[in-house]
Design an enzyme around this catalytic site. Sequence first.
Site, mmCIF file in Angstrom:
data_model
loop_
_atom_site.group_PDB
_atom_site.id
_atom_site.type_symbol
_atom_site.label_atom_id
_atom_site.label_comp_id
_atom_site.label_asym_id
_atom_site.label_seq_id
_atom_site.Cartn_x
_atom_site.Cartn_y
_atom_site.Cartn_z
ATOM 1 N N LYS A 35 -15.274 41.139 26.281
ATOM 2 C CA LYS A 35 -16.708 41.074 26.914
ATOM 3 C C LYS A 35 -17.540 41.212 26.547
ATOM 4 O O LYS A 35 -18.477 40.505 27.126
ATOM 5 C CB LYS A 35 -16.473 42.660 27.733
ATOM 6 C CG LYS A 35 -16.059 42.693 30.013
ATOM 7 C CD LYS A 35 -15.945 42.834 30.619
ATOM 8 C CE LYS A 35 -16.894 44.598 30.159
ATOM 9 N NZ LYS A 35 -16.553 45.347 31.288
ATOM 10 N N LYS A 81 -23.977 52.664 21.484
ATOM 11 C CA LYS A 81 -23.643 53.501 20.290
ATOM 12 C C LYS A 81 -24.439 52.033 18.598
ATOM 13 O O LYS A 81 -24.907 51.239 19.309
ATOM 14 C CB LYS A 81 -22.022 52.800 20.283
ATOM 15 C CG LYS A 81 -21.263 52.999 18.131
ATOM 16 C CD LYS A 81 -20.291 52.959 18.870
ATOM 17 C CE LYS A 81 -19.341 52.411 17.142
ATOM 18 N NZ LYS A 81 -18.281 52.739 17.402
ATOM 19 N N LYS A 89 -24.784 46.386 14.802
ATOM 20 C CA LYS A 89 -25.632 45.573 14.699
ATOM 21 C C LYS A 89 -26.054 44.466 15.764
ATOM 22 O O LYS A 89 -27.320 44.360 15.714
ATOM 23 C CB LYS A 89 -24.343 44.817 12.892
ATOM 24 C CG LYS A 89 -25.774 43.753 12.387
ATOM 25 C CD LYS A 89 -24.385 43.051 11.914
ATOM 26 C CE LYS A 89 -23.263 42.806 12.529
ATOM 27 N NZ LYS A 89 -22.705 42.105 12.990
#
Length: 353
Positions: A118, A201, A204
């Site tokens: 997803k 969270k 990157k």
Amino acid sequence: MKKIILTADRPTGKLHVGHYIGSLKARVELQNSGEFDELYVMIADSQALTDNAGNVQKVRDHILEVALDYLACGLDPEKTCIFIQSEIPALTEMTFYYMNLVTLSRLKRNPTVKEEIKLRGFEESVPVGFLTYPISQAADITAFNANIVPVGEDQLPVIEQAREIVKTFNNLYGETLVLPEAVVPKQKSQARLVGIDGKGKMSKSLGNCIYLSDDEQTIKQKIMSMYTDPDHIKVSDPGKVEGNVVFAYLDAFIKPDSFEKYLPEYKNLEELKAHYRRGGLGDVKIKLFLNNILQEILKPIREKREKLAQNPEKIYEILFKGSEKANLVANKTMEKIKSAMGINYRKDFANKK
Ligand code: TRP
């Protein structure tokens, strides 16, 4: 029982302070405690390629970056076998046989993979290799007879799938593979470090990281821009601690002597939080406090990293040496697997002669 530990990271980016506090620090402590029989840390380049087929250069470049991060944090190749996944052919071979022990519907149900699909917007165009990475991860683990696998909480379903594969294999072909156990970080505040924007969270792709390789100025800038409490406008306003990134980081990174060193007018974090809640404590003050704490942790890591980075050949040498050692172990397991399955034709033939 022997304690054989294996863990890994995908080389798709440099490692950040979330990696450090969530796993690297504990790995180094474990390594230095000597309380284990074998310790493996793998750079999972093959797994990284399962969703980066068109981005080989990125994965390639980050093998070195991740290795530098490891060594700078204190992983010691004399104690820890650090190696590159694609250097171990047996892992690919094992994966192929394990594929027959897992159904497509089971793979599609894996909550970690579902979530990752997803996130990447794959929908129906998910690469087969990506969907099946939990199978290859079962190979990573079982090849080294690892019984302890330190991972983030989000990886629990993947380890569960590896356990199922082990059980199915052992049922079909006899006790051969070691059943692994996942271990997740104990301290909640360290297990899932939020990004500097407070949106999720540290990752990157969200651009909300403080990297282990960031310079002093960059770290400070990132801390000064951290999300706090948007309703805490004047210093005298009461402030919220929950959802406040600075406090989340203080919870994760505070050391017993941090207050004494950098903020002696408070005894502990509870006192600081109480003052913030009540009002009268400004964001700049808590940010500078956090900056002192993080700079103290990151400076020696950065300096060591810079030194190591001057000699990349030496880093690759370490990785290749580790890979050689890893190959010996993985090849032995591969032999065992083939014997158990009854496809070790050469050995059978030689024995009959
Ligand atoms: N999937 C893990 C991650 O993204 C990396 C990984 C690959 C791994 N192989 C492994 C972790 C084996 C533990 C054991 O973080």
